[in-house]
Design an enzyme around this catalytic site. Sequence first.
Site, PDB file in Angstrom:
ATOM      1  N   ASP A  92      32.167 -20.136 -47.402  1.00 16.15           N
ATOM      2  CA  ASP A  92      31.708 -19.174 -46.396  1.00 16.15           C
ATOM      3  C   ASP A  92      31.898 -17.778 -46.966  1.00 16.15           C
ATOM      4  O   ASP A  92      32.767 -17.558 -47.809  1.00 16.15           O
ATOM      5  CB  ASP A  92      32.517 -19.292 -45.096  1.00 16.15           C
ATOM      6  CG  ASP A  92      33.848 -18.550 -45.200  1.00 16.15           C
ATOM      7  OD1 ASP A  92      33.924 -17.385 -44.761  1.00 16.15           O
ATOM      8  OD2 ASP A  92      34.808 -19.117 -45.764  1.00 16.15           O
TER       9      ASP A  92
ATOM     10  N   ASP B  67      38.036 -20.078 -38.555  1.00  9.40           N
ATOM     11  CA  ASP B  67      39.247 -19.747 -39.296  1.00  9.40           C
ATOM     12  C   ASP B  67      40.372 -19.561 -38.283  1.00  9.40           C
ATOM     13  O   ASP B  67      40.145 -19.496 -37.078  1.00  9.40           O
ATOM     14  CB  ASP B  67      39.041 -18.515 -40.169  1.00  9.40           C
ATOM     15  CG  ASP B  67      38.647 -17.284 -39.371  1.00  9.40           C
ATOM     16  OD1 ASP B  67      38.811 -17.293 -38.142  1.00  9.40           O
ATOM     17  OD2 ASP B  67      38.178 -16.316 -39.981  1.00  9.40           O
ATOM     18  N   SER B  68      41.600 -19.464 -38.770  1.00  9.49           N
ATOM     19  CA  SER B  68      42.751 -19.474 -37.861  1.00  9.49           C
ATOM     20  C   SER B  68      43.145 -18.093 -37.371  1.00  9.49           C
ATOM     21  O   SER B  68      43.942 -17.967 -36.452  1.00  9.49           O
ATOM     22  CB  SER B  68      43.950 -20.098 -38.578  1.00  9.49           C
ATOM     23  OG  SER B  68      44.350 -19.258 -39.658  1.00  9.49           O
TER      24      SER B  68
ATOM     25  N   CYS C 191      11.119 -17.886 -47.548  1.00 10.57           N
ATOM     26  CA  CYS C 191      11.592 -17.373 -46.262  1.00 10.57           C
ATOM     27  C   CYS C 191      10.514 -16.554 -45.559  1.00 10.57           C
ATOM     28  O   CYS C 191       9.523 -16.142 -46.168  1.00 10.57           O
ATOM     29  CB  CYS C 191      12.864 -16.539 -46.438  1.00 10.57           C
ATOM     30  SG  CYS C 191      12.588 -14.849 -47.028  1.00 10.57           S
TER      31      CYS C 191
ATOM     32  N   GLN D 159      47.947 -22.622 -50.575  1.00  6.57           N
ATOM     33  CA  GLN D 159      48.284 -21.268 -51.013  1.00  6.57           C
ATOM     34  C   GLN D 159      49.093 -21.334 -52.309  1.00  6.57           C
ATOM     35  O   GLN D 159      49.251 -22.397 -52.885  1.00  6.57           O
ATOM     36  CB  GLN D 159      49.043 -20.532 -49.903  1.00  6.57           C
ATOM     37  CG  GLN D 159      48.198 -20.233 -48.660  1.00  6.57           C
ATOM     38  CD  GLN D 159      47.149 -19.147 -48.892  1.00  6.57           C
ATOM     39  OE1 GLN D 159      47.069 -18.532 -49.967  1.00  6.57           O
ATOM     40  NE2 GLN D 159      46.320 -18.903 -47.879  1.00  6.57           N
TER      41      GLN D 159
END
EC number: 2.4.2.29
Length: 378
Positions: free
Chosen positions: A264, A89-90, A304, A187
Amino acid sequence: MKFELKTTDGRARRGQLVFERGTVQTPAFMPVGTYGTVKGMTPEEVRETGAQILLGNTFHLWLRPGQEVMRAHGDLHDFMNWQGPILTDSGGFQVFSLGHIRKITEAGVHFRHPINGEKIFLDPEKSMEIQYDLGSDIVMIFDECTPYPATYEEARKSMEMSLRWGKRSRDKFDALGNKNALFGIIQGSVYEDLRDVSLDGLLEIGFDGYAVGGLAVGEPKEDMHRILEHVCPKIPADKPRYLMGVGKPEDLVEGVRRGIDMFDCVMPTRNARNGHLFTTDGVVKIRNAKYREDTSTLDADCDCYTCKNYTRSYLYHLDKCNEILGARLNTIHNLRYYQRVMQGLRDAIEQGKLDDFVTEFYRRQGKPVPPLAENDVK
């Protein structure tokens, strides 16, 4: 990066992202490795859950350990020993989360270091430089995550500045000679027309993929679904679509139904450390005393390491004693559960049986199936 769309079922899409470091099957869920680690897990353990791509956090990795340390190792892949693809991410969302200790201007964001109080400045150009040093396979533009609630005018001004920052991000990315992928971020808060303006502006600049940002920040689920139903069909079909920071298992299902390819969220890992476990039949809060003598498997449908080897009673015991192993076993399970949901969605889309998967998913969870907009119904 190359995105290949294989097939669709309604608006849901089955494809793959092809990188030099490996191929990612979509729809995909990316575990979050904030500080260059998925908390408590080795890279091998993360891969064994089925994860093919991770998310790293530009903001936190910039503050610690810093660009110099990253460059000394080569990049983030070498630093953390994960040789698969990484999206970063930024830093925009983390700065947004700082609240009162940051000041946003046209130039960028002034804020104080959350640990030592030092004055710091982050702008689109710096974000691109950091992500270049991280060696990110997918770089995100620097944007402002519009808070919720926001008035129409607040959302418009924020979105327009994010567009200008998006152009600056693109220019710096190109100037660095970065050969990896750069994604734009749509956005506009809960306002459809602002989302349209944002997407049109991003398309004019040109990106390798498009993320839907500014959702899952407190708005009602109905608004999230409405925005996705409005925006997704307008994103070019040959570009991947990424819903940032989402979410619960049912949010993944609903995003896929509306055409999202990538997700995410910290939820599976953070909740695992708090004894909140996701299963095929709903949430198990392992701290509840009713599990003290429960010798059954956590999730009979799960393959798992945790479910194959331990009982609910043992997981309860580990949590009660604050044993590190408890958090690790819980995390292994939650991440595997999320990947199993994604695999189920991919298989269902391939077979043209997404509706059947969705119906069974909600039946097992004991919840009604959320309606799609009329124009989304096959």
